[in-house]
Write an enzyme that holds these catalytic residues in place. Structure first.
Site, PDB file in Angstrom:
ATOM      1  N   LYS A 250      41.077  32.885  41.600  1.00  0.00           N
ATOM      2  CA  LYS A 250      40.253  34.033  42.006  1.00  0.00           C
ATOM      3  C   LYS A 250      38.817  33.858  41.493  1.00  0.00           C
ATOM      4  O   LYS A 250      38.557  33.001  40.633  1.00  0.00           O
ATOM      5  CB  LYS A 250      40.874  35.317  41.445  1.00  0.00           C
ATOM      6  CG  LYS A 250      41.000  35.316  39.929  1.00  0.00           C
ATOM      7  CD  LYS A 250      41.995  36.369  39.455  1.00  0.00           C
ATOM      8  CE  LYS A 250      42.040  36.381  37.934  1.00  0.00           C
ATOM      9  NZ  LYS A 250      43.147  37.209  37.431  1.00  0.00           N
TER      10      LYS A 250
ATOM     11  N   TYR B  77       9.301  37.281  26.817  1.00  0.00           N
ATOM     12  CA  TYR B  77       9.193  38.738  26.871  1.00  0.00           C
ATOM     13  C   TYR B  77       9.319  39.355  25.477  1.00  0.00           C
ATOM     14  O   TYR B  77      10.225  39.008  24.718  1.00  0.00           O
ATOM     15  CB  TYR B  77      10.294  39.328  27.760  1.00  0.00           C
ATOM     16  CG  TYR B  77      10.044  39.147  29.246  1.00  0.00           C
ATOM     17  CD1 TYR B  77       8.909  39.687  29.842  1.00  0.00           C
ATOM     18  CD2 TYR B  77      10.954  38.454  30.035  1.00  0.00           C
ATOM     19  CE1 TYR B  77       8.684  39.535  31.202  1.00  0.00           C
ATOM     20  CE2 TYR B  77      10.729  38.306  31.397  1.00  0.00           C
ATOM     21  CZ  TYR B  77       9.592  38.847  31.977  1.00  0.00           C
ATOM     22  OH  TYR B  77       9.376  38.684  33.315  1.00  0.00           O
TER      23      TYR B  77
HETATM   24  C1  LIG Z   1      43.798  36.479  36.452  1.00  0.00           C
HETATM   25  C2  LIG Z   1      45.273  36.548  36.420  1.00  0.00           C
HETATM   26  C3  LIG Z   1      46.014  35.500  35.886  1.00  0.00           C
HETATM   27  C4  LIG Z   1      45.376  34.365  35.111  1.00  0.00           C
HETATM   28  O1  LIG Z   1      45.030  34.834  33.823  1.00  0.00           O
HETATM   29  P1  LIG Z   1      44.328  33.917  32.705  1.00  0.00           P
HETATM   30  O2  LIG Z   1      44.231  34.805  31.521  1.00  0.00           O
HETATM   31  O3  LIG Z   1      42.981  33.563  33.258  1.00  0.00           O
HETATM   32  O4  LIG Z   1      45.189  32.725  32.500  1.00  0.00           O
HETATM   33  C5  LIG Z   1      47.393  35.555  36.006  1.00  0.00           C
HETATM   34  N1  LIG Z   1      48.002  36.609  36.613  1.00  0.00           N
HETATM   35  C6  LIG Z   1      47.306  37.654  37.113  1.00  0.00           C
HETATM   36  C7  LIG Z   1      48.036  38.775  37.739  1.00  0.00           C
HETATM   37  C8  LIG Z   1      45.924  37.667  37.021  1.00  0.00           C
HETATM   38  O5  LIG Z   1      45.240  38.721  37.490  1.00  0.00           O
END
Ligand SMILES: *Cc1c(COP(=O)(O)O)cnc(C)c1O
Length: 354
Positions: free
Chosen positions: A40, A254
């Protein structure tokens, strides 16, 4: 844009071998389960299409995205034998695209309304189902298991998500046991999946049939057990626009957030908030040039950062400096989480897989 546009003054060198090595390490840590990959947010900033391509070649067959837009971005290059699960489930607005994508793409059902919506599409291919076991984020509650069992839908993977797998707290075990009960109560589900990166480190009882690491693939160290095993995957580089001499008593940037104690040579590079180099790196970030260490001076701007050179350092206009981005160190320096650091990287880098 034509492909003959000028190169970006920012590079994100991505170590594809490190990505695969991280996936393999997680895979051998859970030898009784298959190892998926959360891709994602554009593969946590690396680029989801390339991440999926690399991990598919390594043997990964289960990928996770948040939305159907993210799913569609993967469709043109997805291998026939792998599957993508869409964590946020299904809205009526998604249905035409889901139909077009086909059964390689599965909604993760999170609510009773999503369950009904999916069943009523009549598409009939397998979905995944998320149960909440104590995080109170996404997912059905335990009492909804009968609705799932009697809905007539086909469940590929029954899922839950750990709230505090990176901590040693009793709720991990409580969630694991609650999930095991749900798995037992839903015999039609083909597989069960509970653990993210940190959850994999909690040991075999947390592995079930399929794991879903994200962060650790990309170089984040989710728990001490992973220390020394997870490799850095992203290495930003920025090009010098200008070199200048700042005299003792003069300030940089800045609000003059840094003042030279003695005459100091400084380089200004194309790097700032828009590139995930957030204000928290002001006066603490670092970089390397030809074996020498540069230090961020003054406040990081939206598109520019100033770094002080050590005596005798030759970095100048057009040179590339390697920005320190080891996630654990950068996280300690800035107070930003490794997730925030990766996901903020942005689109101005030339991403260079090597
Ligand atoms: C993002 C996510 C993961 C992966 O989690 P990490 O902490 O990045 O390993 C796994 N399962 C779900 C449902 C997630 O939303």
């Amino acid at each position: 844009m034509p492909d003959d546009r000028p190169p970006s003054p920012l590079r994100l060198n991505i170590d594809g071998n490190a990505l695969v090595a991280n996936w393999r390490w997680l895979d051998q840590l859970a030898p009784t389960a298959r190892t998926g990959a959360a891709v994602k947010a554009d593969g946590y900033g690396l680029g989801a299409v390339e991440v999926v391509r690399s991990l598919t070649a390594a043997g990964c067959t289960d990928f996770y995205v948040a939305t159907w837009q993210e799913a569609m971005a993967l469709a043109p290059t997805l291998a026939d034998h792998v599957a993508v699960s869409v964590l946020h489930g299904i809205r009526s607005d998604d249905i035409p695209n889901i139909k077009a994508l086909g059964p390689q793409f599965r909604p993760v059902i999170n609510t009773l309304q999503q369950l009904k919506l999916w069943r009523d599409t009549g598409l009939g291919w397998a979905c995944d189902v998320m149960f909440d076991t104590g995080m109170n984020r996404l997912g059905l509650c335990g009492a909804d298991i009968d609705a799932v069992n009697h809905s007539g839908i086909t469940v590929d993977t029954l899922m839950s998500h750990l709230a505090s797998a990176d901590d040693d707290v009793a709720t991990n075990d409580a969630q694991r046991m609650a999930f095991a009960e749900l798995v037992a109560a839903c015999p039609a589900a083909q597989r069960a999946s509970l653990s993210n990166s940190a959850g994999i480190c909690l040991g075999q009882p947390y592995h079930f049939d399929l794991t879903r690491p994200g962060l650790a693939l990309y170089g984040g160290v989710p728990r001490v057990e992973a220390h020394g095993h997870i490799r850095q995957t992203v290495f930003p580089e920025a090009q010098v626009i200008q070199r200048r001499r700042v005299h003792a008593g003069q300030s940089v940037g800045y609000n003059g957030a840094w003042t030279a104690q003695s005459d100091t040579d400084v380089v200004i590079v194309n790097l700032g908030y828009a590139d995930g180099y957030l204000r928290a790196f002001s006066n603490v970030g670092g970089a390397q040039f030809a074996g020498e260490r540069l230090i961020v001076v003054g406040r990081v701007s939206m598109d520019l950062t100033a770094l002080a050179l050590p005596e005798g350092c030759t970095a100048t206009e057009g040179d590339w400096i390697a920005v320190d981005f080891a996630l654990d160190r950068a996280s300690a320096q800035t107070g930003l989480s490794p997730y925030e650091l990766l996901i903020s990287l942005g689109s101005r880098y030339d991403r260079r897989w090597q």
